[in-house]
Design a protein around this motif. Sequence first.
Motif, PDB file in Angstrom:
ATOM      1  N   LEU A   1       0.826  -1.209   0.000  1.00  0.00           N
ATOM      2  CA  LEU A   1       0.000   0.000   0.000  1.00  0.00           C
ATOM      3  C   LEU A   1       0.858   1.257   0.000  1.00  0.00           C
ATOM      4  O   LEU A   1       0.534   2.254  -0.668  1.00  0.00           O
ATOM      5  N   ALA A   2       1.970   1.210   0.749  1.00  0.00           N
ATOM      6  CA  ALA A   2       2.857   2.370   0.789  1.00  0.00           C
ATOM      7  C   ALA A   2       3.500   2.615  -0.583  1.00  0.00           C
ATOM      8  O   ALA A   2       3.569   3.752  -1.061  1.00  0.00           O
ATOM      9  N   LEU A   3       3.964   1.531  -1.213  1.00  0.00           N
ATOM     10  CA  LEU A   3       4.591   1.666  -2.524  1.00  0.00           C
ATOM     11  C   LEU A   3       3.579   2.070  -3.583  1.00  0.00           C
ATOM     12  O   LEU A   3       3.902   2.806  -4.529  1.00  0.00           O
ATOM     13  N   ARG A   4       2.347   1.625  -3.422  1.00  0.00           N
ATOM     14  CA  ARG A   4       1.307   1.957  -4.393  1.00  0.00           C
ATOM     15  C   ARG A   4       1.006   3.461  -4.385  1.00  0.00           C
ATOM     16  O   ARG A   4       0.610   4.023  -5.412  1.00  0.00           O
TER      17      ARG A   4
ATOM     18  N   THR B   1       4.712  -3.110  -7.493  1.00  0.00           N
ATOM     19  CA  THR B   1       4.032  -3.789  -6.378  1.00  0.00           C
ATOM     20  C   THR B   1       3.816  -5.291  -6.572  1.00  0.00           C
ATOM     21  O   THR B   1       3.799  -6.020  -5.565  1.00  0.00           O
ATOM     22  N   PRO B   2       3.640  -5.822  -7.794  1.00  0.00           N
ATOM     23  CA  PRO B   2       3.453  -7.269  -7.906  1.00  0.00           C
ATOM     24  C   PRO B   2       4.629  -8.080  -7.354  1.00  0.00           C
ATOM     25  O   PRO B   2       4.446  -9.226  -6.928  1.00  0.00           O
ATOM     26  N   ALA B   3       5.826  -7.497  -7.357  1.00  0.00           N
ATOM     27  CA  ALA B   3       6.986  -8.219  -6.813  1.00  0.00           C
ATOM     28  C   ALA B   3       6.805  -8.499  -5.323  1.00  0.00           C
ATOM     29  O   ALA B   3       7.279  -9.519  -4.811  1.00  0.00           O
ATOM     30  N   ILE B   4       6.101  -7.602  -4.630  1.00  0.00           N
ATOM     31  CA  ILE B   4       5.836  -7.828  -3.198  1.00  0.00           C
ATOM     32  C   ILE B   4       4.887  -9.001  -3.025  1.00  0.00           C
ATOM     33  O   ILE B   4       5.087  -9.868  -2.166  1.00  0.00           O
TER      34      ILE B   4
ATOM     35  N   TYR C   1      -2.949 -11.115 -11.983  1.00  0.00           N
ATOM     36  CA  TYR C   1      -4.064 -10.510 -11.270  1.00  0.00           C
ATOM     37  C   TYR C   1      -5.263 -11.443 -11.424  1.00  0.00           C
ATOM     38  O   TYR C   1      -5.699 -11.720 -12.550  1.00  0.00           O
ATOM     39  N   PHE C   2      -5.780 -11.921 -10.318  1.00  0.00           N
ATOM     40  CA  PHE C   2      -6.858 -12.895 -10.369  1.00  0.00           C
ATOM     41  C   PHE C   2      -8.181 -12.250 -10.764  1.00  0.00           C
ATOM     42  O   PHE C   2      -8.446 -11.089 -10.441  1.00  0.00           O
ATOM     43  N   VAL C   3      -8.992 -13.032 -11.450  1.00  0.00           N
ATOM     44  CA  VAL C   3     -10.379 -12.668 -11.728  1.00  0.00           C
ATOM     45  C   VAL C   3     -11.235 -13.460 -10.750  1.00  0.00           C
ATOM     46  O   VAL C   3     -11.170 -14.685 -10.702  1.00  0.00           O
TER      47      VAL C   3
ATOM     48  N   THR D   1      -4.115  -6.216  -4.058  1.00  0.00           N
ATOM     49  CA  THR D   1      -3.235  -6.841  -5.055  1.00  0.00           C
ATOM     50  C   THR D   1      -3.781  -6.749  -6.474  1.00  0.00           C
ATOM     51  O   THR D   1      -3.219  -7.340  -7.396  1.00  0.00           O
ATOM     52  N   GLY D   2      -4.879  -6.020  -6.661  1.00  0.00           N
ATOM     53  CA  GLY D   2      -5.362  -5.747  -8.009  1.00  0.00           C
ATOM     54  C   GLY D   2      -6.307  -6.775  -8.594  1.00  0.00           C
ATOM     55  O   GLY D   2      -6.472  -6.839  -9.821  1.00  0.00           O
ATOM     56  N   THR D   3      -6.949  -7.578  -7.753  1.00  0.00           N
ATOM     57  CA  THR D   3      -7.913  -8.569  -8.245  1.00  0.00           C
ATOM     58  C   THR D   3      -9.043  -7.893  -9.017  1.00  0.00           C
ATOM     59  O   THR D   3      -9.517  -6.815  -8.646  1.00  0.00           O
TER      60      THR D   3
END
Length: 285
Positions: A47-50, A64-67, A116-118, A136-138
């Motif tokens: 969240l901080a990096l986002r 952020t996906p690397a986290i 990114y999951f659906v 995480t962008g779901t």
Amino acid sequence: MSDPAGPVWIGDEPPQMPPLSSAGGLRLVLRGAAMVAVLLLGLGLLLALRLIERPLHGAARPWTPAITTAVCRMCLALMGIRYRVQGRPMRHIGAVVANHSSWLDIFALNACQQVYFVSKAEVARWPFIGWLAQATGTVFIRRDPREAKAQQALFEGRLRAGHHLLFFPEGTSTDGRRLLPFKTTLFQAFYTHGLDKVMQIQPVSVVYHAPAGEDPRYYGWWRDMGFGPHLVKVLAAPRQGAIEVVFHDPLDVAAFPSRKELAAACERQVRAGLDQALARAEPSR
């Protein structure tokens, strides 16, 4: 992560949950506490990096996906589950499809690639899990025909932003020993506005190998099995098995005239990978 409109797979009667011993209870507490700490730390960092990533890159998420990947790898290690990968995730614009056996799929599929999951819309309202999914962008969807065009536009926007969307075409989870026929509905989203000319779909087989001496369906999560008891069983286990993720060659969407042919081709690859991996494991059991 199952299809909101798809029925729950009934299958055979699930194995009975073993009683929780004092040693198992200790493993549950230690592993559970460590995983919660890792998840919370990862969520905070993400969240901080986002906050920096979003103004600079908008919908794209180059950092952020690397986290998410690192957190899922650590969680699998904390659970003591062995983990191996065959093949490589694609870099081309496109989507990923996989078989669905357990809540562990989320960790297994995030640990080796940036996806990114659906998911069904209801997941967004689940305590903690919903927050993690949103962070995480779901992509959350409803099986409502009135929202089909809006969801199609959402898919297209995410794909063109470079996101690899991952969904489970079976529509529900199984015992991990079989593959259900793929539903074709979501594949239609890849045949709009020229997407089929530029994107690929990568089939992936996720294979679970039970701990020695346990039911082969040990990690499967199906029927009316509760999430809590299944989580307790896995975290308290004295011995763990392994997860194998098999990446197949990506398929050009343009090579298939319709969603049905594309779904069938993906299903064949996922099924072959699952069957071959399970067959290899049989002699050693």
